[in-house]
Design a protein around this motif. Structure first.
Motif, PDB file in Angstrom:
ATOM      1  N   GLY A  29       0.735  -1.418   0.250  1.00  0.00           N
ATOM      2  CA  GLY A  29       0.110  -0.118   0.221  1.00  0.00           C
ATOM      3  C   GLY A  29       0.570   0.932   0.233  1.00  0.00           C
ATOM      4  N   GLU A  30       2.496   1.966  -0.286  1.00  0.00           N
ATOM      5  CA  GLU A  30       3.029   2.271  -0.166  1.00  0.00           C
ATOM      6  C   GLU A  30       3.094   3.349  -2.044  1.00  0.00           C
ATOM      7  N   ASP A  77      -0.020   1.107  -4.832  1.00  0.00           N
ATOM      8  CA  ASP A  77      -1.702   1.799  -4.694  1.00  0.00           C
ATOM      9  C   ASP A  77      -2.426   1.706  -5.674  1.00  0.00           C
ATOM     10  N   PRO A  99       2.697   5.484   2.961  1.00  0.00           N
ATOM     11  CA  PRO A  99       1.791   5.254   2.809  1.00  0.00           C
ATOM     12  C   PRO A  99       0.540   5.706   1.484  1.00  0.00           C
ATOM     13  N   ALA A 100       0.525   5.240   0.417  1.00  0.00           N
ATOM     14  CA  ALA A 100      -0.477   6.205  -0.566  1.00  0.00           C
ATOM     15  C   ALA A 100      -1.511   7.601   0.071  1.00  0.00           C
ATOM     16  N   SER A 101      -1.978   6.948   1.466  1.00  0.00           N
ATOM     17  CA  SER A 101      -2.787   8.218   2.136  1.00  0.00           C
ATOM     18  C   SER A 101      -1.876   9.178   2.094  1.00  0.00           C
ATOM     19  N   GLN A 102      -0.658   9.361   2.547  1.00  0.00           N
ATOM     20  CA  GLN A 102      -0.167  10.041   2.822  1.00  0.00           C
ATOM     21  C   GLN A 102       0.336  11.368   1.717  1.00  0.00           C
ATOM     22  N   TRP A 103       0.046  11.045   0.878  1.00  0.00           N
ATOM     23  CA  TRP A 103       0.373  11.002  -0.503  1.00  0.00           C
ATOM     24  C   TRP A 103      -0.374  12.325  -1.311  1.00  0.00           C
ATOM     25  N   GLU A 104      -0.758  13.073  -1.958  1.00  0.00           N
ATOM     26  CA  GLU A 104      -1.950  13.990  -2.529  1.00  0.00           C
ATOM     27  C   GLU A 104      -1.214  15.012  -4.224  1.00  0.00           C
TER      28      GLU A 104
END
Lengths: 328, 328
Positions: A29-30, A77, A99-104
């Protein structure tokens, strides 16, 4: 770049040291990102006081933290593909996996540094702090401190778009010239001049309707005495206090002057406005396109220059957003 | 009562002296009033600093200024008739003549002192400052300083009506008991206790959503450190600074704490709300009628006691609105 030691007093480039290691494999997920550029803000100095206790707080032996833009080189991801340009906590390193959630994801066209400046946190801070908290009206007087800084130079220009008269306060004659000649400020004052208070008074003959405070300290104290009835003080940052370990007392005249002049003083943090970021960026992009908003950057080349960039930023040697270019 | 001398340091009853003279004949368009009661507020101490330069500023040899209610005894204006009860600047005198525009007719029924307290400036200040500037929500924590004072004791009760948890700060154990036992405050703390800060912390386990500041100084400083995210500080007065000639520095943590906790701090003056006074009074009258709001007064008998009343007020010896009864 690692933190070699926490600064004891003024920050120096020696507080950081270069280190190499293997590039991390992205975990489940990274997303692994090649850093293109990082930005450094004065507020990061506060994080180096050594008092923060959260996991990952800056301390000797850790990679220095920081926001950057980069290009995805490997993704576990579905939301990210190789070649995407993203913004996130790259920290001061060539490659970062998180983790994907930390990239925009950001627009891959144009200069990626825009996403660290006017279209990043600094620009949004200037935009929402000024328009939402300060809410200047046409013909009103707006004063901004640290006016040549990453936030300040945008505040002044947005205030001009809104029809206000704009007075900038900066730390050198060079910066003052840039503000007036290149960025459209009506007046700029060097806070280090001996007759600063007299100049400040002369520059605000109709007093101050909105004071955008990036500094706190003496400048805030001076502004308080020049506020108009129903004036607004936008409390954005306290740069005068970052590079020291003991904050001084608050400005004289609080709360008396707030009462007498019915002044509102309000702190804000940009992440409270997250649901309006898209609209804010779109409006600023339209002003960039029309030439009403000219974003400025001070650039440094190579990760190894980051420590020096930070020192120059804190010492007042940079204009606009401080950017360290890491890769093409 | 004349001002015998401006106070040099702490006010004393000797700063005033009784004097007699002929009752003024009302001039053209003027209304002559027999004073029934006057009120004294801590804010009047600031007017005795000797620095005010406007016509009629308090100075030795003048009648002491002040608001009162009285009964019209002679009128040269069609809007006022003998027997009307009015509020205005009676000053500290048995009879006062002034242009009709300076008198405001009030309900002649009931105790005229109500029009100097809960239905006068003090009550309106509490009402609009709390509901409009502070805007407490049900379940929020409201803290008020000088809680047993003319404004504070109403602030706390209105906050209870609004469903808030209310903590009062006052200057004696007696006052604290009155706030909790008679006026429905949830907790009251004596600011003179050695462990005041510990008590303050214990009394605000969910921190503070609205701090109604009547004092400035150290209590404001303590409250700043207890504010919740998006908390509101209502700046109403600076009683800690009135009875001295040099205001101290502002509280430490300004503006840093305002930024970190996104706190709004706002000064207000009641006359900005003049177009809403009728509605505000009506709502407070309804709470008095329902027993939810219990106005308190500290009464003194006779104009000759006004100086002593003022001294006791500043020394913290009064609860609620300080009233001097002048005539029946």
């Amino acid at each position: 770049m690692m933190i070699a030691s926490l600064p004891d007093g003024q920050l120096s480039a020696d507080n950081f040291q270069l280190a190499s290691g293997p590039v991390a494999e992205p975990g489940d997920g990274e997303v692994l990102v090649r850093t293109l550029a990082i930005t450094i803000g004065a507020g990061q100095r506060a994080g180096l006081q050594g008092s923060a206790s959260y996991a990952g707080a800056p301390t000797a032996g850790r990679v220095m933290n920081g926001t950057g833009v980069g290009r995805v080189v490997a993704s576990n991801d579905a939301g990210f593909a190789e070649g995407d340009v993203v913004r996130g906590m790259t920290n001061w390193q060539d490659y970062a996996s998180a983790p994907a959630s930390q990239w925009e994801k950001v627009d891959a066209g144009g200069d990626p540094a825009l996403h660290l400046g006017v279209l990043g946190t600094n620009g949004l801070t200037a935009y929402f702090g000024l328009t939402d908290v300060g809410n200047p009206q046409p013909g009103e007087t707006v004063v901004v401190s640290a006016a040549a800084g990453s936030v300040g130079h945008i505040v002044g220009q947005v205030a001009k778009v809104k029809g206000a008269r704009v007075v900038g306060i900066a730390g050198s004659d060079d910066k003052c010239r840039t503000l007036v000649d290149d960025l459209g400020f009506d007046v700029a004052i060097n806070r280090k001049d001996d007759d600063f208070r007299d100049q400040f008074k002369a520059a605000t003959p109709d007093r101050i309707d909105v004071y955008f405070d990036n500094t706190g300290g003496d400048i805030l104290g001076s502004a308080l005495f020049r506020m108009n009835t129903h004036g607004r003080i936008v409390c954005c940052g306290v740069v005068s206090q970052y590079d020291t370990s003991t904050p001084g007392p608050g400005p004289r005249g609080i709360p008396g002057l707030l009462v007498n002049n019915r002044v509102r003083m309000e702190g804000f943090l940009i992440f409270d406005y997250a649901d309006r970021f898209v609209a804010g960026r779109a409006e600023m992009q339209s002003w960039i396109d029309s030439g009403q908003l000219v974003p400025r950057v001070s650039e440094f080349a190579g990760l190894e220059s980051a420590g020096q960039a930070f020192v120059e930023l804190l010492g007042g040697g940079t204009v606009g957003t401080t950017i360290v270019r890491v890769a093409e």
